[in-house]
Design a protein around this motif. Structure first.
Motif, PDB file in Angstrom:
ATOM      1  N   TYR A  40       0.840  -1.201   0.000  1.00  0.00           N
ATOM      2  CA  TYR A  40       0.000   0.000   0.000  1.00  0.00           C
ATOM      3  C   TYR A  40       0.875   1.251   0.000  1.00  0.00           C
ATOM      4  O   TYR A  40       0.645   2.179  -0.779  1.00  0.00           O
ATOM      5  CB  TYR A  40      -0.933  -0.005   1.223  1.00  0.00           C
ATOM      6  CG  TYR A  40      -1.759   1.252   1.327  1.00  0.00           C
ATOM      7  CD1 TYR A  40      -2.966   1.362   0.641  1.00  0.00           C
ATOM      8  CD2 TYR A  40      -1.308   2.337   2.069  1.00  0.00           C
ATOM      9  CE1 TYR A  40      -3.706   2.527   0.707  1.00  0.00           C
ATOM     10  CE2 TYR A  40      -2.046   3.510   2.143  1.00  0.00           C
ATOM     11  CZ  TYR A  40      -3.241   3.593   1.469  1.00  0.00           C
ATOM     12  OH  TYR A  40      -3.972   4.759   1.530  1.00  0.00           O
ATOM     13  N   ARG A  41       1.875   1.285   0.890  1.00  0.00           N
ATOM     14  CA  ARG A  41       2.740   2.479   0.960  1.00  0.00           C
ATOM     15  C   ARG A  41       3.477   2.706  -0.360  1.00  0.00           C
ATOM     16  O   ARG A  41       3.585   3.827  -0.833  1.00  0.00           O
ATOM     17  CB  ARG A  41       3.762   2.320   2.092  1.00  0.00           C
ATOM     18  CG  ARG A  41       3.181   2.537   3.459  1.00  0.00           C
ATOM     19  CD  ARG A  41       4.275   2.634   4.512  1.00  0.00           C
ATOM     20  NE  ARG A  41       3.695   2.831   5.814  1.00  0.00           N
ATOM     21  CZ  ARG A  41       3.509   1.863   6.712  1.00  0.00           C
ATOM     22  NH1 ARG A  41       3.879   0.646   6.436  1.00  0.00           N
ATOM     23  NH2 ARG A  41       2.964   2.131   7.876  1.00  0.00           N
ATOM     24  N   PHE A  42       3.973   1.626  -0.929  1.00  0.00           N
ATOM     25  CA  PHE A  42       4.692   1.729  -2.206  1.00  0.00           C
ATOM     26  C   PHE A  42       3.792   2.396  -3.255  1.00  0.00           C
ATOM     27  O   PHE A  42       4.210   3.308  -3.962  1.00  0.00           O
ATOM     28  CB  PHE A  42       5.112   0.327  -2.672  1.00  0.00           C
ATOM     29  CG  PHE A  42       5.762   0.305  -4.024  1.00  0.00           C
ATOM     30  CD1 PHE A  42       7.123   0.549  -4.167  1.00  0.00           C
ATOM     31  CD2 PHE A  42       5.018   0.049  -5.173  1.00  0.00           C
ATOM     32  CE1 PHE A  42       7.715   0.539  -5.421  1.00  0.00           C
ATOM     33  CE2 PHE A  42       5.600   0.045  -6.424  1.00  0.00           C
ATOM     34  CZ  PHE A  42       6.959   0.284  -6.546  1.00  0.00           C
ATOM     35  N   VAL A  43       2.540   1.939  -3.316  1.00  0.00           N
ATOM     36  CA  VAL A  43       1.600   2.483  -4.304  1.00  0.00           C
ATOM     37  C   VAL A  43       1.253   3.932  -3.942  1.00  0.00           C
ATOM     38  O   VAL A  43       1.286   4.825  -4.796  1.00  0.00           O
ATOM     39  CB  VAL A  43       0.311   1.616  -4.354  1.00  0.00           C
ATOM     40  CG1 VAL A  43      -0.733   2.238  -5.271  1.00  0.00           C
ATOM     41  CG2 VAL A  43       0.633   0.204  -4.820  1.00  0.00           C
TER      42      VAL A  43
ATOM     43  N   GLU B  27      -5.851   2.543  -2.693  1.00  0.00           N
ATOM     44  CA  GLU B  27      -6.630   1.383  -2.243  1.00  0.00           C
ATOM     45  C   GLU B  27      -7.080   0.538  -3.434  1.00  0.00           C
ATOM     46  O   GLU B  27      -7.011  -0.683  -3.402  1.00  0.00           O
ATOM     47  CB  GLU B  27      -7.844   1.852  -1.422  1.00  0.00           C
ATOM     48  CG  GLU B  27      -7.438   2.345  -0.048  1.00  0.00           C
ATOM     49  CD  GLU B  27      -8.616   2.808   0.807  1.00  0.00           C
ATOM     50  OE1 GLU B  27      -9.765   2.658   0.370  1.00  0.00           O
ATOM     51  OE2 GLU B  27      -8.358   3.314   1.918  1.00  0.00           O
ATOM     52  N   ASP B  28      -7.527   1.213  -4.494  1.00  0.00           N
ATOM     53  CA  ASP B  28      -7.941   0.490  -5.708  1.00  0.00           C
ATOM     54  C   ASP B  28      -6.804  -0.350  -6.264  1.00  0.00           C
ATOM     55  O   ASP B  28      -6.977  -1.534  -6.577  1.00  0.00           O
ATOM     56  CB  ASP B  28      -8.344   1.491  -6.806  1.00  0.00           C
ATOM     57  CG  ASP B  28      -9.821   1.826  -6.732  1.00  0.00           C
ATOM     58  OD1 ASP B  28     -10.545   1.117  -6.018  1.00  0.00           O
ATOM     59  OD2 ASP B  28     -10.230   2.813  -7.370  1.00  0.00           O
ATOM     60  N   ILE B  29      -5.653   0.294  -6.405  1.00  0.00           N
ATOM     61  CA  ILE B  29      -4.515  -0.405  -7.019  1.00  0.00           C
ATOM     62  C   ILE B  29      -4.029  -1.528  -6.098  1.00  0.00           C
ATOM     63  O   ILE B  29      -3.736  -2.635  -6.557  1.00  0.00           O
ATOM     64  CB  ILE B  29      -3.383   0.591  -7.382  1.00  0.00           C
ATOM     65  CG1 ILE B  29      -3.886   1.584  -8.444  1.00  0.00           C
ATOM     66  CG2 ILE B  29      -2.141  -0.135  -7.877  1.00  0.00           C
ATOM     67  CD1 ILE B  29      -2.916   2.679  -8.825  1.00  0.00           C
ATOM     68  N   THR B  30      -3.999  -1.260  -4.781  1.00  0.00           N
ATOM     69  CA  THR B  30      -3.562  -2.306  -3.839  1.00  0.00           C
ATOM     70  C   THR B  30      -4.505  -3.508  -3.904  1.00  0.00           C
ATOM     71  O   THR B  30      -4.059  -4.663  -3.901  1.00  0.00           O
ATOM     72  CB  THR B  30      -3.521  -1.745  -2.397  1.00  0.00           C
ATOM     73  OG1 THR B  30      -2.705  -0.578  -2.393  1.00  0.00           O
ATOM     74  CG2 THR B  30      -2.956  -2.748  -1.421  1.00  0.00           C
TER      75      THR B  30
ATOM     76  N   THR C 264       6.870  -6.678  -7.443  1.00  0.00           N
ATOM     77  CA  THR C 264       6.908  -6.622  -8.914  1.00  0.00           C
ATOM     78  C   THR C 264       5.488  -6.434  -9.443  1.00  0.00           C
ATOM     79  O   THR C 264       5.252  -5.634 -10.362  1.00  0.00           O
ATOM     80  CB  THR C 264       7.523  -7.923  -9.498  1.00  0.00           C
ATOM     81  OG1 THR C 264       8.791  -8.105  -8.895  1.00  0.00           O
ATOM     82  CG2 THR C 264       7.662  -7.853 -11.002  1.00  0.00           C
ATOM     83  N   ILE C 265       4.531  -7.151  -8.826  1.00  0.00           N
ATOM     84  CA  ILE C 265       3.135  -6.994  -9.254  1.00  0.00           C
ATOM     85  C   ILE C 265       2.694  -5.554  -9.001  1.00  0.00           C
ATOM     86  O   ILE C 265       2.097  -4.902  -9.858  1.00  0.00           O
ATOM     87  CB  ILE C 265       2.199  -7.977  -8.505  1.00  0.00           C
ATOM     88  CG1 ILE C 265       2.613  -9.425  -8.782  1.00  0.00           C
ATOM     89  CG2 ILE C 265       0.742  -7.759  -8.911  1.00  0.00           C
ATOM     90  CD1 ILE C 265       1.800 -10.466  -8.021  1.00  0.00           C
ATOM     91  N   ALA C 266       3.021  -5.039  -7.807  1.00  0.00           N
ATOM     92  CA  ALA C 266       2.617  -3.674  -7.447  1.00  0.00           C
ATOM     93  C   ALA C 266       3.218  -2.659  -8.423  1.00  0.00           C
ATOM     94  O   ALA C 266       2.539  -1.740  -8.898  1.00  0.00           O
ATOM     95  CB  ALA C 266       3.058  -3.367  -6.022  1.00  0.00           C
TER      96      ALA C 266
ATOM     97  N   LYS D  43       1.410  -2.744 -11.688  1.00  0.00           N
ATOM     98  CA  LYS D  43       0.070  -2.146 -11.602  1.00  0.00           C
ATOM     99  C   LYS D  43       0.163  -0.615 -11.615  1.00  0.00           C
ATOM    100  O   LYS D  43      -0.656   0.050 -12.240  1.00  0.00           O
ATOM    101  CB  LYS D  43      -0.654  -2.596 -10.331  1.00  0.00           C
ATOM    102  CG  LYS D  43      -0.966  -4.074 -10.287  1.00  0.00           C
ATOM    103  CD  LYS D  43      -2.211  -4.425 -11.093  1.00  0.00           C
ATOM    104  CE  LYS D  43      -2.467  -5.917 -11.043  1.00  0.00           C
ATOM    105  NZ  LYS D  43      -3.428  -6.384 -12.010  1.00  0.00           N
ATOM    106  N   VAL D  44       1.166  -0.083 -10.907  1.00  0.00           N
ATOM    107  CA  VAL D  44       1.320   1.379 -10.892  1.00  0.00           C
ATOM    108  C   VAL D  44       1.708   1.876 -12.294  1.00  0.00           C
ATOM    109  O   VAL D  44       1.159   2.869 -12.791  1.00  0.00           O
ATOM    110  CB  VAL D  44       2.372   1.832  -9.845  1.00  0.00           C
ATOM    111  CG1 VAL D  44       2.601   3.330  -9.928  1.00  0.00           C
ATOM    112  CG2 VAL D  44       1.918   1.460  -8.442  1.00  0.00           C
ATOM    113  N   ILE D  45       2.614   1.155 -12.932  1.00  0.00           N
ATOM    114  CA  ILE D  45       3.027   1.540 -14.299  1.00  0.00           C
ATOM    115  C   ILE D  45       1.805   1.511 -15.220  1.00  0.00           C
ATOM    116  O   ILE D  45       1.567   2.432 -15.994  1.00  0.00           O
ATOM    117  CB  ILE D  45       4.145   0.612 -14.823  1.00  0.00           C
ATOM    118  CG1 ILE D  45       5.437   0.869 -14.049  1.00  0.00           C
ATOM    119  CG2 ILE D  45       4.363   0.804 -16.321  1.00  0.00           C
ATOM    120  CD1 ILE D  45       6.554  -0.108 -14.316  1.00  0.00           C
TER     121      ILE D  45
END
Lengths: 209, 163
Positions: free
Chosen positions: B17-20, B32-35, B61-63, B66-68
């Protein structure tokens, strides 16, 4: 350096996920599985747990299939499972753009189900058509409600709009090429054309490509 | 498997969550959506996950992807490490209200080089050990410790300028 570490600790606290979000997501993802895991403390329980786990594996294998397949349509025993998973997925979409994308995706899924039925010469039940109409309505409404208060969001709105027009037009041509009775075709044309007109009326500030 | 995923979720949710969050202009709803998306994908692939890859590296890596994808969907070509800790939201306004000193800290963090920021983020915000950071960056733990210390010193200097 101590003060800096102290401030970083505060930033860490400030950027922590909301407790309600953590619990909600956890219960959605692993809640039912977790309950079973905790119960397996005695030999009898372990046996019961193994049985439940087996059922769970079968259940989750089935649910994945139910969710992913266009072959699972209204009237199918797995259809309620499919719609339940979709509803769950919808609840996890919080931002307006994620909701709009999700609704457009559901509309596409309903259309794919109809196409599947047409390919297999299966009749369209009134509930199938009603489900399709509802998915279309929700998708158009969600797109219409998506505010363009940011440049990025305006682009997303335009993108979703274009994709919806494209998929509705594609769906229309599939209906046209199918062997279904003309009366039924007309019903679907009305559904599609009405939504196409509504979508085209939705204003987008980003240029249409 | 069920219990394993619950444990996995409990162990990594905060860090993911923090990373996102730090890469979506501190927008909580979006984070929250992305997590949720990250963990939904992880659950779907959990059975085929190879533990030798390392749980943390895998979920991060998944996170990251998803952000990218989120920024790609917005048609914005960005370096997600470059934008980390940017305070400005997409509407030009700050997404969070912070105490002044924490705001200064974020601003100073944003001025660090991506590599320095990553070290501090992983060590002090995401809770990595030096050994884990070293593995991620393919370096020796000792070297990572020294580099983190230097990055912290630089951050401290930047904080002084801000105050």
């Amino acid at each position: 350096m101590i003060f800096l570490k102290f401030k970083l600790k505060r930033l860490r606290r400030e950027s922590a996920p909301d407790a309600a979000f953590k619990v909600a997501l956890r219960s959605r993802l692993v809640g039912s599985q977790q309950t079973l895991a905790y119960r397996a403390s005695t030999p009898a329980m372990r046996y019961a747990f193994a049985t439940s786990a087996l059922i769970l594996v079968v259940f989750f294998g089935t649910t994945s299939y139910a969710y992913a397949s266009s072959a699972v349509t209204e009237g199918d025993a797995l259809y309620p499972v499919k719609t339940k998973i979709e509803a769950l997925e919808g609840r996890l979409k919080k931002s307006p753009e994620a909701q709009a994308r999700f609704r457009a995706k559901i509309m596409n899924r309903r259309m794919r189900e109809v196409v599947h039925r047409l390919r297999h010469d299966e009749p369209l039940a009134p509930r199938t058509v009603a489900g399709l109409a509802q998915a279309m309505n929700m998708s158009v409404a969600e797109l219409d409600d998506l505010r363009q208060d940011e440049a990025g969001r305006a682009l997303i709105k335009t993108e979703i709009k274009l994709k919806m027009i494209e998929s509705l037009t594609d769906f229309r041509s599939r209906v046209e090429l199918s062997d279904m009775p003309e009366e039924q075709k007309d019903k679907l044309y009305k559904l599609i054309d009405f939504r196409l007109r509504n979508i085209e009326r939705i204003e987008t500030t980003a240029p249409l490509e | 498997m069920a219990g394993d995923f619950a444990k996995f979720y409990d162990q990594h949710l905060d860090a993911v969550y923090r990373f996102v969050y730090f890469r979506v202009s501190n927008n909580r709803a979006l984070a929250e959506d992305i997590t949720a998306d990250v963990f939904t994908s992880a659950l779907a692939a959990f059975e085929s996950f190879d533990p030798s890859r390392g749980e943390k590296a895998w979920i991060m890596t998944i996170a990251r992807n998803k952000v990218i994808n989120h920024w790609r969907d917005k048609k914005e070509a960005i370096d997600i490490d470059e934008i980390a800790f940017s305070l400005e939201g997409e509407n030009g306004l700050d997404n969070v209200e912070s105490a002044d000193d924490i705001r200064h800290l974020r601003e100073a963090m944003a001025q660090l080089k991506p590599h320095e920021r990553a070290l501090i983020e992983q060590k002090y915000l995401l809770g990595y050990r030096y050994k884990e950071i070293a593995k991620n960056m393919e370096k020796q733990p000792g070297a990572v410790r020294v580099e983190t210390y230097r990055a912290m010193k630089k951050l401290k200097e930047l904080m002084k300028i801000h105050v």
